[in-house]
Design an enzyme around this catalytic site. Sequence first.
Site, mmCIF file in Angstrom:
data_model
loop_
_atom_site.group_PDB
_atom_site.id
_atom_site.type_symbol
_atom_site.label_atom_id
_atom_site.label_comp_id
_atom_site.label_asym_id
_atom_site.label_seq_id
_atom_site.Cartn_x
_atom_site.Cartn_y
_atom_site.Cartn_z
ATOM 1 C CE LYS A 67 -2.064 -1.350 3.951
ATOM 2 N NZ LYS A 67 -1.615 -2.889 3.165
ATOM 3 C CB THR A 161 -5.614 -3.748 7.771
ATOM 4 O OG1 THR A 161 -5.750 -2.894 8.953
ATOM 5 C CG2 THR A 161 -4.007 -3.382 7.602
ATOM 6 N NE ARG A 220 7.327 -4.376 5.732
ATOM 7 C CZ ARG A 220 5.784 -3.487 5.739
ATOM 8 N NH1 ARG A 220 4.603 -3.632 6.910
ATOM 9 N NH2 ARG A 220 5.779 -2.275 5.434
HETATM 10 P P1 ATP Z 1 1.749 -1.863 5.784
HETATM 11 O O1 ATP Z 1 0.884 -0.846 5.594
HETATM 12 O O2 ATP Z 1 1.986 -2.934 7.080
HETATM 13 O O3 ATP Z 1 2.387 -0.100 5.386
HETATM 14 P P2 ATP Z 1 2.040 -1.659 2.841
HETATM 15 O O4 ATP Z 1 0.743 -2.586 2.294
HETATM 16 O O5 ATP Z 1 2.349 -0.496 3.120
HETATM 17 O O6 ATP Z 1 2.329 -2.424 4.875
HETATM 18 P P3 ATP Z 1 4.886 -1.700 1.775
HETATM 19 O O7 ATP Z 1 5.888 -0.755 2.285
HETATM 20 O O8 ATP Z 1 3.991 -0.537 0.772
HETATM 21 O O9 ATP Z 1 3.812 -2.469 2.125
HETATM 22 O O10 ATP Z 1 5.547 -3.048 1.571
HETATM 23 C C1 ATP Z 1 6.151 -4.040 1.670
HETATM 24 C C2 ATP Z 1 8.012 -3.775 1.450
HETATM 25 O O11 ATP Z 1 7.474 -5.325 0.170
HETATM 26 C C3 ATP Z 1 7.535 -2.505 0.852
HETATM 27 O O12 ATP Z 1 9.937 -2.347 0.871
HETATM 28 C C4 ATP Z 1 8.357 -3.505 -1.164
HETATM 29 O O13 ATP Z 1 9.899 -3.279 -1.511
HETATM 30 C C5 ATP Z 1 7.431 -4.502 -1.020
HETATM 31 N N1 ATP Z 1 7.127 -4.835 -2.120
HETATM 32 C C6 ATP Z 1 5.468 -4.506 -1.940
HETATM 33 N N2 ATP Z 1 5.056 -4.815 -2.695
HETATM 34 C C7 ATP Z 1 5.794 -5.136 -3.797
HETATM 35 C C8 ATP Z 1 5.392 -5.173 -5.582
HETATM 36 N N3 ATP Z 1 4.446 -5.993 -5.783
HETATM 37 N N4 ATP Z 1 6.714 -5.903 -5.868
HETATM 38 C C9 ATP Z 1 8.070 -5.399 -5.088
HETATM 39 N N5 ATP Z 1 8.433 -5.103 -4.377
HETATM 40 C C10 ATP Z 1 6.719 -4.870 -3.147
#
Ligand code: ATP
Length: 336
Positions: A67, A161, A220
């Site tokens: 996200k 979430t 992640r």
């Molecule tokens: P939260 O809500 O807990 O913050 P999030 O959904 O925002 O989690 P991110 O921080 O965007 O998650 O992603 C976590 C890590 O996973 C990032 O550092 C990224 O490197 C990797 N990542 C996430 N999605 C992808 C994707 N589609 N392709 C490659 N790497 C990804």
Amino acid sequence: DPVALTDPHSAGDAELAFEGALRPKTLDEFVGQRRVRGQLQLLLRAAELQDRTPDHILLAGPPGLGKTTLAMIVAYEGGRPLRMSSGPAIQHAGDLAAILSSLVSGEVLFIDEIHRMARSAEEMLYLAMEDFRIDIMVGKGAGATSVPLELAPFTLVGATTRAGLLPNPLRDRFGFTAHLEFYDEAELELVLARAARLLGLDIDGEAVAEIAGRCRGTPRIANRLLRRVRDYALVHGARPDVTSVKAALELYDVDPLGLDRLDRAVMTTMLERFGGGPVGLSTLAVSVGEEAETIEAVVEPFLVRIGLITRTPRGRVATPAAWRHFGLAGPGAEPS
Ligand code: ATP
């Protein structure tokens, strides 16, 4: 720390720097979530053609699926500045007013965990999203008046979430809601291969597949496990092959399905204390000492997805696969 390793919420400082280095910057680099990527692409392109700020976007789904990364991509692709905030940091309408009034034209405002924002701020946000305007209260009591304040046009990207927890008036003001899904193993292999390339780590396909099967459908966690495998190979002077992967992940207590401490606590509680269910969400939460919200938003979606539990009107029920995975005899099993 074996607990933090598979906890999709938590990320330490070193972890954050590492994540930053691996974060895709463009939609093309973003692996998987094809539907969402297509939807976002259209929305951004349409805004570009009309020379306006893109509609507000809500990103919904379990932690660690990308996200924050997508919010950064929305800003980067449009060449727009990005401001990051989060629901828990906005405890008063004034906190939000300070942010909104300082946005520059076209800025992308990312609010993580938007469902945890204060109620009063939520109401201010309705007007801001709709009319790029807020009303500021000046004075107290009978003499109080509200002064309208024009805002620069901005794009709100909210992440949650729990889309179900957002009040309808807020949810309705997003032009588009993206539902992020857990990644399948082929997609996780792409995430891992990309990360390995960026890290200069020479890892073969079999080893990558072994990690992909154990990262809870979550990029992640995939990146985090890859880092532990890299450490293991380094310290043991070994190649990061499937043998090292298995040894490293065993050392960190990541089971073959990638279940973490909380997943396992929920499952063993269901199986051993409640005979496999049905058991209600709140009873389960109290039994494992965790908040019901966490169980529902983080633990349950993955356990349902891999077929260890089902949701029924009477509560959660463990499947035969769950009994097998934990090496326990289910109800009605033949005594051995
Ligand atoms: P939260 O809500 O807990 O913050 P999030 O959904 O925002 O989690 P991110 O921080 O965007 O998650 O992603 C976590 C890590 O996973 C990032 O550092 C990224 O490197 C990797 N990542 C996430 N999605 C992808 C994707 N589609 N392709 C490659 N790497 C990804």
